[in-house]
Motif scaffolding. Structure first.
Motif, PDB file in Angstrom:
ATOM      1  N   GLY A   1      49.064  45.261  39.003  1.00  0.00           N
ATOM      2  CA  GLY A   1      50.001  44.647  39.933  1.00  0.00           C
ATOM      3  C   GLY A   1      49.362  43.591  40.816  1.00  0.00           C
ATOM      4  O   GLY A   1      48.169  43.672  41.126  1.00  0.00           O
ATOM      5  N   PRO A   2      50.128  42.579  41.236  1.00  0.00           N
ATOM      6  CA  PRO A   2      49.615  41.608  42.215  1.00  0.00           C
ATOM      7  C   PRO A   2      49.321  42.311  43.530  1.00  0.00           C
ATOM      8  O   PRO A   2      49.963  43.304  43.862  1.00  0.00           O
ATOM      9  CB  PRO A   2      50.750  40.589  42.343  1.00  0.00           C
ATOM     10  N   ARG A   3      48.368  41.790  44.284  1.00  0.00           N
ATOM     11  CA  ARG A   3      47.939  42.477  45.504  1.00  0.00           C
ATOM     12  C   ARG A   3      47.732  41.502  46.648  1.00  0.00           C
ATOM     13  O   ARG A   3      47.477  40.315  46.447  1.00  0.00           O
ATOM     14  CB  ARG A   3      46.670  43.267  45.247  1.00  0.00           C
ATOM     15  N   LEU A   4      47.864  42.027  47.843  1.00  0.00           N
ATOM     16  CA  LEU A   4      47.665  41.230  49.059  1.00  0.00           C
ATOM     17  C   LEU A   4      47.030  42.128  50.104  1.00  0.00           C
ATOM     18  O   LEU A   4      47.493  43.249  50.337  1.00  0.00           O
ATOM     19  CB  LEU A   4      49.006  40.694  49.573  1.00  0.00           C
ATOM     20  N   THR A   5      45.967  41.638  50.734  1.00  0.00           N
ATOM     21  CA  THR A   5      45.292  42.399  51.782  1.00  0.00           C
ATOM     22  C   THR A   5      45.710  41.859  53.143  1.00  0.00           C
ATOM     23  O   THR A   5      45.584  40.665  53.418  1.00  0.00           O
ATOM     24  CB  THR A   5      43.765  42.324  51.622  1.00  0.00           C
ATOM     25  N   VAL A   6      46.249  42.746  53.962  1.00  0.00           N
ATOM     26  CA  VAL A   6      46.694  42.388  55.303  1.00  0.00           C
ATOM     27  C   VAL A   6      46.034  43.342  56.290  1.00  0.00           C
ATOM     28  O   VAL A   6      46.158  44.564  56.161  1.00  0.00           O
ATOM     29  CB  VAL A   6      48.232  42.482  55.435  1.00  0.00           C
TER      30      VAL A   6
END
Length: 316
Positions: free
Chosen positions: A155-160
């Motif tokens: 899956g695509p991922r984003l770190t926040v």
């Protein structure tokens, strides 16, 4: 990283916690006592983390949504609003179903127990069928483990703020992955082949699999069951969870058969045919009836009224 915020006012009654717990990709924030839920949204290639917090009450609900993403355009913010509203079923009118349920003691008790729980939806036909394939002939707990492994691998991922969030894998990512690699996600040979074929179909069908949303229910079933590995059970989930059709019923679901047997037949075993016939009592609201039955099964609540209307003894 930029932020955007907007308000969503769901149709009342709306119980945010009960609804969110019915949506597998919303999760509570890092603070254990937090009343906000989060989901990574895939906005046509751009990612945005949505944090949704409930304001107001069940009778006058309001959701505050905050988006985190890289330079989000107005069109992407608008798409994020559409996705949040669909995921949480915010425009759903529960009143006709609630009025209908008064004549069924068991369902009336479930309505009272989960009052304001809206039916949650997925964002695509591809995602719905993929989840159905992953869950075929498995317990819910095992299916969740496999789904998490697949999402966190492909899956695509984003770190926040130091935390990594994942969205459901894109069809192109699954299509370029070999069947053998998909088997490494604890999938059987057949399930890996089904999932890979599903991704190819999403890419090859003119307009993608979501085009079936323009068809009546019977034609939707005919189209999706032409795909390898997709039977009537999965097709009914497409009608209910992907397209929001009001009268779908996943006959063949063992857990659903078990809870109907327990609540309406004193635990007596039912065949799929008997379950299908009995489900007609909830038409034309079988999708919502199914959601409330599964909520009872998942939580153990609302199981203290029999089909005769008698309340059973509940210890404690």
């Amino acid at each position: 990283m930029s932020t955007h915020s907007f308000l969503v006012k769901p149709a009342a009654p709306f119980d945010f916690e009960a609804t969110s717990e019915n949506q597998p990709y919303f999760r509570k924030g890092q603070d254990g006592g937090s009343d906000s839920y989060q989901r990574l949204l895939d906005l046509g290639g751009t990612l945005a983390l949505a944090t949704v917090q409930f304001n107001g009450d069940v009778s006058a609900p309001e959701l505050k949504v905050e988006l985190w993403g890289e330079a989000l355009a107005e069109s992407e913010v608008a798409l994020a609003r559409e996705q949040v509203e669909k995921l949480l079923g915010t425009e759903q009118d529960l009143q006709p179903f609630y009025y209908f349920a008064r004549e069924d003691p068991v369902m009336a008790n479930l309505v009272e127990t989960f009052f304001g729980m809206h039916q949650t939806l997925s964002l695509s036909v591809f995602e719905t069928i993929a989840q159905a394939i992953l869950g075929q002939q498995l317990s819910a707990s095992v299916a969740r483990v496999i789904r998490a492994l697949l999402i966190e691998t492909y899956g695509p991922r984003l770190t926040v703020e130091g935390e990594t969030h994942y969205a459901f894998p894109r069809p192109g990512e699954i299509a370029k992955t070999s069947v053998e690699d998909l088997r490494g996600m604890k999938l059987s040979q057949r399930k890996a082949e089904y999932l890979h074929g599903l991704a190819l179909a999403e890419l090859e069908w003119p307009g993608g699999l979501d085009r079936v949303g323009e068809l009546p229910d019977d034609e939707v079933v005919r189209e999706v069951t032409s795909l390898r590995g997709v039977g009537m059970w999965s097709a009914q989930w497409v009608l209910s969870r992907a397209l929001g059709r009001p009268d779908a019923f996943p006959v063949g679901d063992l857990a659903l058969r078990r809870i109907v047997s327990q609540l309406y037949f004193g635990g007596e075993a039912l065949t799929d045919g008997e379950l299908a016939d009995y489900s007609e009592r909830w038409a034309p609201f079988r999708s919502l009836a199914t959601s409330y039955l599964f909520a009872a099964l998942r939580t153990g609540k609302g199981q203290d009224v029999t089909a005769s209307g008698k309340r059973t003894y509940t210890p404690g």
